[in-house]
Design a protein around this motif. Structure first.
Motif, PDB file in Angstrom:
ATOM      1  N   GLN A 118       0.838  -1.192   0.000  1.00 45.13           N
ATOM      2  CA  GLN A 118       0.000   0.000   0.000  1.00 45.13           C
ATOM      3  C   GLN A 118       0.874   1.243   0.000  1.00 45.13           C
ATOM      4  OE1 GLN A 118      -2.975  -1.193   3.161  1.00 45.13           O
ATOM      5  NE2 GLN A 118      -3.847   0.767   2.518  1.00 45.13           N
ATOM      6  N   ALA A 119       0.339   2.358  -0.415  1.00 41.47           N
ATOM      7  CA  ALA A 119       0.999   3.648  -0.272  1.00 41.47           C
ATOM      8  C   ALA A 119      -0.097   4.681  -0.114  1.00 41.47           C
ATOM      9  CB  ALA A 119       1.868   3.950  -1.488  1.00 41.47           C
ATOM     10  N   ASP A 120       0.286   5.942   0.066  1.00 42.06           N
ATOM     11  CA  ASP A 120      -0.721   6.979   0.286  1.00 42.06           C
ATOM     12  C   ASP A 120      -1.731   7.032  -0.850  1.00 42.06           C
ATOM     13  OD1 ASP A 120       0.285   7.628   2.670  1.00 42.06           O
ATOM     14  OD2 ASP A 120       1.405   9.406   1.991  1.00 42.06           O
ATOM     15  N   ASN A 121      -1.260   6.792  -2.048  1.00 39.10           N
ATOM     16  CA  ASN A 121      -2.198   6.826  -3.175  1.00 39.10           C
ATOM     17  C   ASN A 121      -2.339   5.453  -3.837  1.00 39.10           C
ATOM     18  OD1 ASN A 121       0.434   7.024  -4.108  1.00 39.10           O
ATOM     19  ND2 ASN A 121      -0.151   8.115  -5.970  1.00 39.10           N
ATOM     20  N   VAL A 122      -2.012   4.420  -3.092  1.00 38.01           N
ATOM     21  CA  VAL A 122      -2.203   3.064  -3.605  1.00 38.01           C
ATOM     22  C   VAL A 122      -3.047   2.250  -2.623  1.00 38.01           C
ATOM     23  CG1 VAL A 122      -1.124   0.926  -4.373  1.00 38.01           C
ATOM     24  CG2 VAL A 122       0.039   3.103  -4.764  1.00 38.01           C
ATOM     25  N   SER A 123      -4.233   1.894  -3.050  1.00 34.83           N
ATOM     26  CA  SER A 123      -5.062   0.976  -2.262  1.00 34.83           C
ATOM     27  C   SER A 123      -4.851  -0.429  -2.790  1.00 34.83           C
ATOM     28  CB  SER A 123      -6.541   1.309  -2.431  1.00 34.83           C
ATOM     29  OG  SER A 123      -6.879   2.438  -1.669  1.00 34.83           O
ATOM     30  N   VAL A 124      -5.069  -1.417  -1.961  1.00 32.20           N
ATOM     31  CA  VAL A 124      -5.047  -2.783  -2.455  1.00 32.20           C
ATOM     32  C   VAL A 124      -6.401  -3.424  -2.180  1.00 32.20           C
ATOM     33  CG1 VAL A 124      -2.566  -3.142  -2.285  1.00 32.20           C
ATOM     34  CG2 VAL A 124      -3.996  -3.612  -0.308  1.00 32.20           C
ATOM     35  N   TYR A 125      -6.789  -4.307  -3.085  1.00 28.55           N
ATOM     36  CA  TYR A 125      -8.069  -4.989  -2.909  1.00 28.55           C
ATOM     37  C   TYR A 125      -7.952  -6.386  -3.470  1.00 28.55           C
ATOM     38  CZ  TYR A 125      -8.782  -4.003  -7.887  1.00 28.55           C
ATOM     39  OH  TYR A 125      -8.647  -3.932  -9.246  1.00 28.55           O
ATOM     40  N   SER A 126      -8.663  -7.272  -2.868  1.00 30.22           N
ATOM     41  CA  SER A 126      -8.694  -8.631  -3.379  1.00 30.22           C
ATOM     42  C   SER A 126      -9.962  -9.295  -2.878  1.00 30.22           C
ATOM     43  CB  SER A 126      -7.471  -9.408  -2.898  1.00 30.22           C
ATOM     44  OG  SER A 126      -7.475 -10.690  -3.495  1.00 30.22           O
ATOM     45  N   ALA A 127     -10.200 -10.480  -3.404  1.00 30.23           N
ATOM     46  CA  ALA A 127     -11.377 -11.216  -2.959  1.00 30.23           C
ATOM     47  C   ALA A 127     -10.912 -12.472  -2.233  1.00 30.23           C
ATOM     48  CB  ALA A 127     -12.247 -11.578  -4.157  1.00 30.23           C
ATOM     49  N   ARG A 128     -11.721 -12.922  -1.310  1.00 27.50           N
ATOM     50  CA  ARG A 128     -11.368 -14.137  -0.575  1.00 27.50           C
ATOM     51  C   ARG A 128     -11.789 -15.351  -1.404  1.00 27.50           C
ATOM     52  NH1 ARG A 128     -10.156 -12.852   4.897  1.00 27.50           N
ATOM     53  NH2 ARG A 128     -10.559 -10.648   5.288  1.00 27.50           N
ATOM     54  N   PHE A 129     -11.023 -15.549  -2.470  1.00 32.15           N
ATOM     55  CA  PHE A 129     -11.346 -16.664  -3.369  1.00 32.15           C
ATOM     56  C   PHE A 129     -11.273 -17.995  -2.638  1.00 32.15           C
ATOM     57  CE2 PHE A 129      -8.914 -13.546  -5.983  1.00 32.15           C
ATOM     58  CZ  PHE A 129      -9.995 -13.023  -6.653  1.00 32.15           C
ATOM     59  N   TYR A 130     -10.478 -18.026  -1.574  1.00 37.56           N
ATOM     60  CA  TYR A 130     -10.297 -19.299  -0.873  1.00 37.56           C
ATOM     61  C   TYR A 130     -11.611 -19.799  -0.287  1.00 37.56           C
ATOM     62  CZ  TYR A 130     -10.150 -16.586   3.480  1.00 37.56           C
ATOM     63  OH  TYR A 130     -10.463 -15.760   4.513  1.00 37.56           O
ATOM     64  N   GLU A 131     -12.543 -18.873  -0.048  1.00 39.78           N
ATOM     65  CA  GLU A 131     -13.860 -19.315   0.444  1.00 39.78           C
ATOM     66  C   GLU A 131     -14.541 -20.177  -0.618  1.00 39.78           C
ATOM     67  OE1 GLU A 131     -14.725 -15.476   3.358  1.00 39.78           O
ATOM     68  OE2 GLU A 131     -15.931 -15.704   1.553  1.00 39.78           O
ATOM     69  N   GLY A 132     -14.438 -19.716  -1.856  1.00 41.40           N
ATOM     70  CA  GLY A 132     -14.994 -20.507  -2.956  1.00 41.40           C
ATOM     71  C   GLY A 132     -14.219 -21.795  -3.156  1.00 41.40           C
ATOM     72  N   ARG A 133     -12.895 -21.695  -3.016  1.00 36.97           N
ATOM     73  CA  ARG A 133     -12.039 -22.884  -3.201  1.00 36.97           C
ATOM     74  C   ARG A 133     -12.378 -23.957  -2.177  1.00 36.97           C
ATOM     75  NH1 ARG A 133      -8.966 -22.968  -7.872  1.00 36.97           N
ATOM     76  NH2 ARG A 133      -9.006 -20.816  -8.535  1.00 36.97           N
TER      77      ARG A 133
ATOM     78  N   MET B 284     -18.354 -10.197  -3.359  1.00 37.60           N
ATOM     79  CA  MET B 284     -17.217 -10.077  -4.266  1.00 37.60           C
ATOM     80  C   MET B 284     -16.880 -11.450  -4.840  1.00 37.60           C
ATOM     81  SD  MET B 284     -13.558  -8.267  -3.558  1.00 37.60           S
ATOM     82  CE  MET B 284     -13.821  -6.504  -3.671  1.00 37.60           C
ATOM     83  N   VAL B 285     -17.113 -12.495  -4.046  1.00 36.80           N
ATOM     84  CA  VAL B 285     -16.958 -13.864  -4.536  1.00 36.80           C
ATOM     85  C   VAL B 285     -18.360 -14.454  -4.680  1.00 36.80           C
ATOM     86  CG1 VAL B 285     -16.087 -16.165  -4.020  1.00 36.80           C
ATOM     87  CG2 VAL B 285     -14.739 -14.156  -3.389  1.00 36.80           C
ATOM     88  N   GLU B 286     -18.652 -14.932  -5.871  1.00 41.58           N
ATOM     89  CA  GLU B 286     -19.953 -15.578  -6.086  1.00 41.58           C
ATOM     90  C   GLU B 286     -19.723 -16.996  -6.574  1.00 41.58           C
ATOM     91  OE1 GLU B 286     -21.949 -13.201  -8.961  1.00 41.58           O
ATOM     92  OE2 GLU B 286     -22.483 -11.624  -7.542  1.00 41.58           O
ATOM     93  N   MET B 287     -20.706 -17.839  -6.367  1.00 38.62           N
ATOM     94  CA  MET B 287     -20.611 -19.200  -6.894  1.00 38.62           C
ATOM     95  C   MET B 287     -21.659 -19.347  -8.003  1.00 38.62           C
ATOM     96  SD  MET B 287     -18.218 -20.347  -4.934  1.00 38.62           S
ATOM     97  CE  MET B 287     -18.112 -22.068  -5.383  1.00 38.62           C
ATOM     98  N   ALA B 288     -21.215 -19.927  -9.139  1.00 38.99           N
ATOM     99  CA  ALA B 288     -22.181 -20.216 -10.199  1.00 38.99           C
ATOM    100  C   ALA B 288     -23.109 -21.321  -9.708  1.00 38.99           C
ATOM    101  CB  ALA B 288     -21.448 -20.660 -11.457  1.00 38.99           C
TER     102      ALA B 288
END
Lengths: 308, 357
Positions: free
Chosen positions: B121-136, B284-288
């Protein structure tokens, strides 16, 4: 580690399938380069062939028609390169690179309607009892037609270059276009024919990906295979059978490492991905040090104008 | 005045000019994709998010994007160009853009950067991700029940935490319902190479795998699974068109709500550097849809697991779990903390093979 799960015969058979796209593109490029033209647009011609082939195969339900369309598509694209470099005498390197970029864009456009479309089933050529030979049957006699066609093309190119008058003329044009011109051979027309042949082969190679190997259309699906085909021609020092050996070696490395991994063997994935290029550099070094005989045509990549 | 300070002045001037322009013009939002937007996997879903932003904000935003940008030095060039062309906000949507994003963000302090799946991260850098492991975890459970050969093939891209976490989550839950299950992991060293992914799937199937999982972006493995008549799971997108019989479910990334929220924040001037890691619950994580080829009770179990994870009642990494070498990682009932998960670089007990270094 459990190597017993790898069936050697199945492995060799997969290797042949995996190598067929670069084999086809490589043998086509060999003919182009033998005529003294360097076409760096292999990737672009392959992907154009991939989309043309897939589109026609899906619409007609015939893999054969798909491959014909792919060959025509690849050849048509290559003739743009041919026109620019042979008639308008543009720089071959720059034009070839541009052709790759153009082909990637054009194929994405042409393929819009075919994303997510299911491909067709391409079965093996029925070879009857031959397919049932233990071992050999799996390796050699259970492939789809294109694998055999690719081998025939290699044999044809080899015999054509070596034993026919047309092959001799093609080589003469590649070695010294001025001498060939002085003897009355239509240098530009011969080169255009070679370029079109190269384009057709690259198109077939691309279509093999989209019709048989993957089988689907995805943008950018050649993912660098065209560059490996280019490296392959140098690796083979411009000899047809070495193109075959090189293609199976490069294709084999990929399939082998994937199979070893699946069997739980630790393999240096990155090193093996680099291997085709590293081997090509080694061959180049050998050639330039004079230890290996170079088959590079003397006029490769140079411009020709009939004013001499 | 040294050359450097002239340069700094110029950059500052550019930045100010950019900020001033931003007052009147639509917010310019850039997206950088690792594959083609037509991959029908990872990049496709990010682009769907971009389209959702356009639809939501209409004329008040302008989006630009570049696809098939290689990770590494090339990414830095692309990002610099995007920032210079007046982008106010840039989403960089692959792990390998991490350093490029941070570097370019340093040069353009007024541009807001959003980096997917990274941790810098930085002052003008956000990070985002999804908890794909829940789907896994859910697909692991299904795979464990559905495999007949007890061999699950796993096509992995690069040995980064996100991928290793996915392997661990899937294996853990497959093992729970099927102690005999084995995972064969193949690293293909690419996010997108349909031919290589197809070859990997073929190699795994030839060696006895009857269920395929993938952590690469193309639909090639699903196509091969369909062709060979085995089972598979879609990755990043619903891949049902490519495997109507093969796909049991798919982990779908839905970035649209996040992208809309962040663009809104940038417009309102409330944007700040954040670290977002959302899972099934916020969507953010969906299951088909679970395939009707699955036995009814298995579908019910999968649904129940999904509900429990969404409700926060069940964490996929709940102890006791040992590391691959047998040392204890989580004690009975202990839940993995986000820090460890975010940096996960080890296999859990029972997995064979090594994480490539």
């Amino acid at each position: 580690m459990d190597l017993s799960s790898i069936n050697l015969f199945v492995l060799i058979a997969s290797l042949m399938v995996s190598a067929t796209p670069i084999l086809l593109a490589g043998i086509g490029e060999l003919v182009v380069e033998k005529s003294g033209v360097l076409n760096l647009g292999v990737e672009g011609m392959m992907i154009t062939g991939a989309v043309c082939g897939f589109a026609i195969a899906v619409q007609t339900g015939s893999a054969g028609l798909g491959f014909i369309a792919a060959a025509l598509g690849g050849a048509a694209l290559s003739l743009i390169f041919g026109f620019l470099t042979q008639v308008l005498m543009s720089n071959q390197v720059a034009t070839g690179l541009a052709l790759t970029l153009f082909g990637l864009g054009l194929s994405a456009l042409l393929g819009q309607g075919f994303i997510g479309v299911k491909g067709i089933d391409v079965g093996p050529v029925p070879l009857g009892p031959l397919a049932d030979i233990p071992g050999l049957g799996i390796v050699l006699f259970r492939h789809d037609g294109m694998v055999y066609v690719s081998l025939l093309i290699v044999a044809g190119v080899w015999a054509g270059l070596r034993y026919t008058r047309a092959g001799l003329i093609l080589r003469a044009v590649g070695e010294s276009h001025n001498a060939a011109h002085a003897l009355g051979y239509p240098v530009i027309r011969i080169r255009l024919a070679a370029i079109a042949f190269g384009g057709a082969c690259a198109g077939l190679g691309g279509a093999y990906l989209s019709i048989v190997r993957v089988p689907q259309w995805t943008e950018g699906m050649t993912a660098g295979a065209g560059w490996i085909a280019l490296a392959l021609v140098v690796f083979a020092s411009w000899r047809p059978w070495r193109v075959l050996a090189g293609a199976y070696l490069f294709g084999g490395l990929t399939v082998l490492q994937l199979n070893l991994q699946a069997a739980g063997v630790k393999v240096p994935v990155e090193v093996l991905s680099m291997a085709p290029y590293l081997l090509t550099i080694v061959v180049l070094v050998l050639i330039s040090s004079g230890k290996g005989a170079s088959g590079a045509p003397a006029s490769l990549g140079t411009r020709f104008h009939d004013s001499g | 005045m040294t050359f450097k300070s002239i340069l700094a002045g110029a950059v500052l001037g550019l930045g100010l000019a950019g900020a001033a322009v931003a007052q009147d013009d639509p917010l310019k939002v850039g997206f950088v994709y690792v594959g083609p937007i037509g991959d029908f996997g990872w990049s496709y879903e990010h682009n769907e998010g971009r389209l959702a932003v356009e639809e939501h904000f209409g004329d008040t935003v302008e989006t630009i994007y570049q696809e098939s940008v290689p990770e590494g030095a090339d990414a830095e060039r692309v990002l610099t160009q995007m920032a210079l062309s007046g982008a106010d906000m840039i989403f960089t949507t692959s792990f390998g853009y991490m350093d490029a994003t941070v570097n370019v963000a340093g040069k353009f302090p007024d541009v807001k950067f959003e980096h997917a799946t990274g941790y810098k991260q930085a002052d003008n850098v956000s990070v985002y991700s999804a908890r794909f492991y829940e789907g896994r975890a859910i697909i692991g459970h299904i795979a464990g029940k559905m495999t007949k050969t007890n061999k699950v093939g796993y096509i992995a891209s690069y040995p980064i935490p996100e991928v290793i976490r996915g392997i661990n989550a899937a294996y853990l839950h497959a093992k729970k319902v099927n102690p005999e299950v084995e995972f064969n992991v193949v690293w293909v060293s690419t996010w997108f190479d349909p031919a290589k992914e197809a070859d990997a799937a073929t190699a795994l199937i030839e060696q006895g795998a009857d269920v395929i999982m993938q952590h690469t972006d193309s639909t090639a493995p699903m196509t091969i699974a369909e062709e060979k008549g085995i089972l598979a799971f879609g990755q990043a997108s619903d891949m049902i068109n490519f495997g109507p019989n093969a796909q049991m479910t798919a982990i779908i990334d839905n970035w649209a709500p996040y992208y809309i929220e962040r663009v809104q924040a940038a417009m309102d001037g409330t944007w700040e550097s954040t670290n977002t890691w959302d899972g099934i619950e916020p969507g953010m994580v969906e299951m088909a849809a679970f395939s009707d080829k699955l036995p009814e009770d298995l579908r019910a179990e999968a649904e129940a697991m999904k509900t429990a994870i969404a409700a926060g009642e069940y964490h996929p990494f709940t102890g006791p779990i040992n590391r691959q070498d047998g040392s204890a990682w989580l004690a009975e009932g202990e839940v993995a903390d986000d820090g460890t998960l975010a940096g996960m670089n080890f296999y859990i007990e029972g997995l064979t093979g090594e994480v490539p270094q």
